[in-house]
Design a protein around this motif. Sequence first.
Motif, mmCIF file in Angstrom:
data_model
loop_
_atom_site.group_PDB
_atom_site.id
_atom_site.type_symbol
_atom_site.label_atom_id
_atom_site.label_comp_id
_atom_site.label_asym_id
_atom_site.label_seq_id
_atom_site.Cartn_x
_atom_site.Cartn_y
_atom_site.Cartn_z
ATOM 1 N N ASN A 1 16.761 51.957 20.039
ATOM 2 C CA ASN A 1 17.735 52.886 20.619
ATOM 3 C C ASN A 1 17.105 53.782 21.684
ATOM 4 O O ASN A 1 17.744 54.113 22.687
ATOM 5 C CB ASN A 1 18.371 53.738 19.515
ATOM 6 C CG ASN A 1 19.420 52.946 18.742
ATOM 7 O OD1 ASN A 1 20.047 52.036 19.295
ATOM 8 N ND2 ASN A 1 19.610 53.269 17.482
ATOM 9 N N MET A 2 15.837 54.172 21.477
ATOM 10 C CA MET A 2 15.159 54.982 22.499
ATOM 11 C C MET A 2 14.880 54.150 23.755
ATOM 12 O O MET A 2 14.981 54.654 24.879
ATOM 13 C CB MET A 2 13.858 55.579 21.949
ATOM 14 C CG MET A 2 14.050 56.828 21.101
ATOM 15 S SD MET A 2 14.993 58.145 21.945
ATOM 16 C CE MET A 2 13.978 58.454 23.397
ATOM 17 N N ALA A 3 14.515 52.889 23.559
ATOM 18 C CA ALA A 3 14.284 52.012 24.722
ATOM 19 C C ALA A 3 15.577 51.867 25.522
ATOM 20 O O ALA A 3 15.581 51.920 26.759
ATOM 21 C CB ALA A 3 13.777 50.650 24.264
ATOM 22 N N CYS A 4 16.695 51.722 24.786
ATOM 23 C CA CYS A 4 17.993 51.588 25.448
ATOM 24 C C CYS A 4 18.361 52.890 26.168
ATOM 25 O O CYS A 4 18.847 52.875 27.314
ATOM 26 C CB CYS A 4 19.043 51.218 24.402
ATOM 27 S SG CYS A 4 20.642 50.874 25.124
ATOM 28 N N ALA A 5 18.095 54.013 25.508
ATOM 29 C CA ALA A 5 18.394 55.316 26.117
ATOM 30 C C ALA A 5 17.591 55.512 27.400
ATOM 31 O O ALA A 5 18.119 55.985 28.420
ATOM 32 C CB ALA A 5 18.070 56.440 25.129
ATOM 33 N N SER A 6 16.328 55.149 27.360
ATOM 34 C CA SER A 6 15.469 55.299 28.534
ATOM 35 C C SER A 6 15.992 54.444 29.692
ATOM 36 O O SER A 6 16.047 54.888 30.846
ATOM 37 C CB SER A 6 14.040 54.888 28.164
ATOM 38 O OG SER A 6 13.257 54.731 29.317
ATOM 39 N N LEU A 7 16.385 53.211 29.358
ATOM 40 C CA LEU A 7 16.935 52.306 30.377
ATOM 41 C C LEU A 7 18.212 52.889 30.990
ATOM 42 O O LEU A 7 18.378 52.934 32.217
ATOM 43 C CB LEU A 7 17.232 50.947 29.727
ATOM 44 C CG LEU A 7 17.935 49.903 30.564
ATOM 45 C CD1 LEU A 7 17.019 49.393 31.674
ATOM 46 C CD2 LEU A 7 18.362 48.712 29.696
ATOM 47 N N LEU A 8 19.116 53.374 30.131
ATOM 48 C CA LEU A 8 20.382 53.939 30.622
ATOM 49 C C LEU A 8 20.140 55.196 31.459
ATOM 50 O O LEU A 8 20.768 55.395 32.515
ATOM 51 C CB LEU A 8 21.291 54.292 29.436
ATOM 52 C CG LEU A 8 21.907 53.093 28.701
ATOM 53 C CD1 LEU A 8 22.458 53.536 27.354
ATOM 54 C CD2 LEU A 8 22.991 52.452 29.556
ATOM 55 N N ALA A 9 19.219 56.047 30.992
ATOM 56 C CA ALA A 9 18.907 57.274 31.747
ATOM 57 C C ALA A 9 18.311 56.905 33.103
ATOM 58 O O ALA A 9 18.592 57.546 34.120
ATOM 59 C CB ALA A 9 17.950 58.152 30.949
ATOM 60 N N GLY A 10 17.487 55.849 33.117
ATOM 61 C CA GLY A 10 16.898 55.390 34.377
ATOM 62 C C GLY A 10 17.962 54.887 35.335
ATOM 63 O O GLY A 10 17.945 55.194 36.535
ATOM 64 N N MET A 11 18.908 54.105 34.800
ATOM 65 C CA MET A 11 19.996 53.606 35.641
ATOM 66 C C MET A 11 20.826 54.768 36.190
ATOM 67 O O MET A 11 21.325 54.718 37.323
ATOM 68 C CB MET A 11 20.874 52.641 34.844
ATOM 69 C CG MET A 11 20.181 51.313 34.571
ATOM 70 S SD MET A 11 20.901 50.375 33.217
ATOM 71 C CE MET A 11 22.496 49.991 33.870
ATOM 72 N N ALA A 12 20.949 55.823 35.393
ATOM 73 C CA ALA A 12 21.712 56.999 35.852
ATOM 74 C C ALA A 12 20.981 57.723 36.979
ATOM 75 O O ALA A 12 21.527 57.932 38.062
ATOM 76 C CB ALA A 12 21.959 57.944 34.670
ATOM 77 N N PHE A 13 19.720 58.075 36.752
ATOM 78 C CA PHE A 13 19.058 58.908 37.779
ATOM 79 C C PHE A 13 18.634 58.100 38.992
ATOM 80 O O PHE A 13 18.429 58.658 40.074
ATOM 81 C CB PHE A 13 17.906 59.722 37.184
ATOM 82 C CG PHE A 13 16.538 59.080 37.188
ATOM 83 C CD1 PHE A 13 16.027 58.498 36.047
ATOM 84 C CD2 PHE A 13 15.751 59.083 38.332
ATOM 85 C CE1 PHE A 13 14.760 57.930 36.046
ATOM 86 C CE2 PHE A 13 14.481 58.517 38.337
ATOM 87 C CZ PHE A 13 13.986 57.938 37.193
#
Length: 388
Positions: free
Chosen positions: A247-259
């Motif tokens: 879930n943290m790996a997914c969160a990091s990926l999503l946050a990266g796609m956002a910023f």
Amino acid sequence: MMSYRMYDYLVPNVNFFGPNAISVVGERCKLLGGKKVLLVTDKGLRSIPDGAVDQTLKYLREAGIEVAIYDGVEPNPKDTNVLDGLAIFRKEQCDTIVTVGGGSPHDCGKGIGIAATHEGDLYSYAGIETLTNPLPPIIAVNTTAGTASEVTRHCVLTNTKTKVKFVIVSWRNLPSVSINDPLLMVGKPAPLTAATGMDALTHAVEAYISKDANPVTDASAIQAIRLIARNLRQAVALGTNLKARENMACASLLAGMAFNNANLGYVHAMAHQLGGLYDMPHGVANAVLLPHVARYNLIANPEKFADIAEFMGENVQGLSVMDAAERAISAIARLSADIGIPQHLRDLGVKEEDFPYMADMALKDGNAFSNPRKGNAKEIVEIFRQAF
Ligand SMILES: [Fe+2]
């Protein structure tokens, strides 16, 4: 949505996620036409038996691809690291770059790709869309849930002469393939998990409140904030908790796609000065600054801060927007304290006399321009002071 306007949305062409995702690195390299790879990493990762580097080497060689290695990347990667890697890239006549690690090897690999295809000093390309030539294909194998450099167009390097971080932002920096394999993150120590996790939270929060936010980046940022609030403590508490890691790996990926698309704000603009001047770990610098910058930014978008409180699990029912917004700041500060992040710049070797210089440089950092509140050097010094 604040206004109707055009927005763009960039991510790498191909993104792999999940346990054993690393097994595709050889075949994907072949599909890109790679015959000789420069593998860019650091000595710590290379020394782990059967770790991310060993596995990448195995899959590349099984696909019949030759590999040269540059393992000299330092934290807060330096211009000198790029030049050292470039020398090997040229000497070994490599055609493809595979980066293995967290943000530092990815940023260094992008830097090598830029230096291999552009004349002159790297610093002269600092800024937005300054690159004129295609880079060699980059495959980014990610091993931390934090920087998300494997999916971004940002290349952040430190000028060793001036000790200032500079950022080259271009669509040409996007890796051709990103690989996020949570199994590679299981062995990471708790302090690194905590710092990188707070970096990911900072990406999501800054992207969500950014002047450049759009509906697509909002969707990614919201889910990233939720996942981090529900999983970062658990990943720090027990590194082998696979669900928390995934879930943290997914969160990091999503946050990266956002910023990558909404850009960041004053937390990163200020944290880059702490990284450049004191070599402070990026995630720690962000974590210490985030609650203080959030307080400063609160009046720019109270509704979105109230949202963040809710995404982080705070009970905001019956509260006014401003009271709910305040809860976002306390929730962020509590998460940071719970996972053992230092809370004050004074404990991290920072000197107060550097604040005016760092404030001036922060306002020139590329991340400052998307911050939702327009500040001046005096205000930035005051934020540093509060974090001190
Ligand atoms: Fe970051």
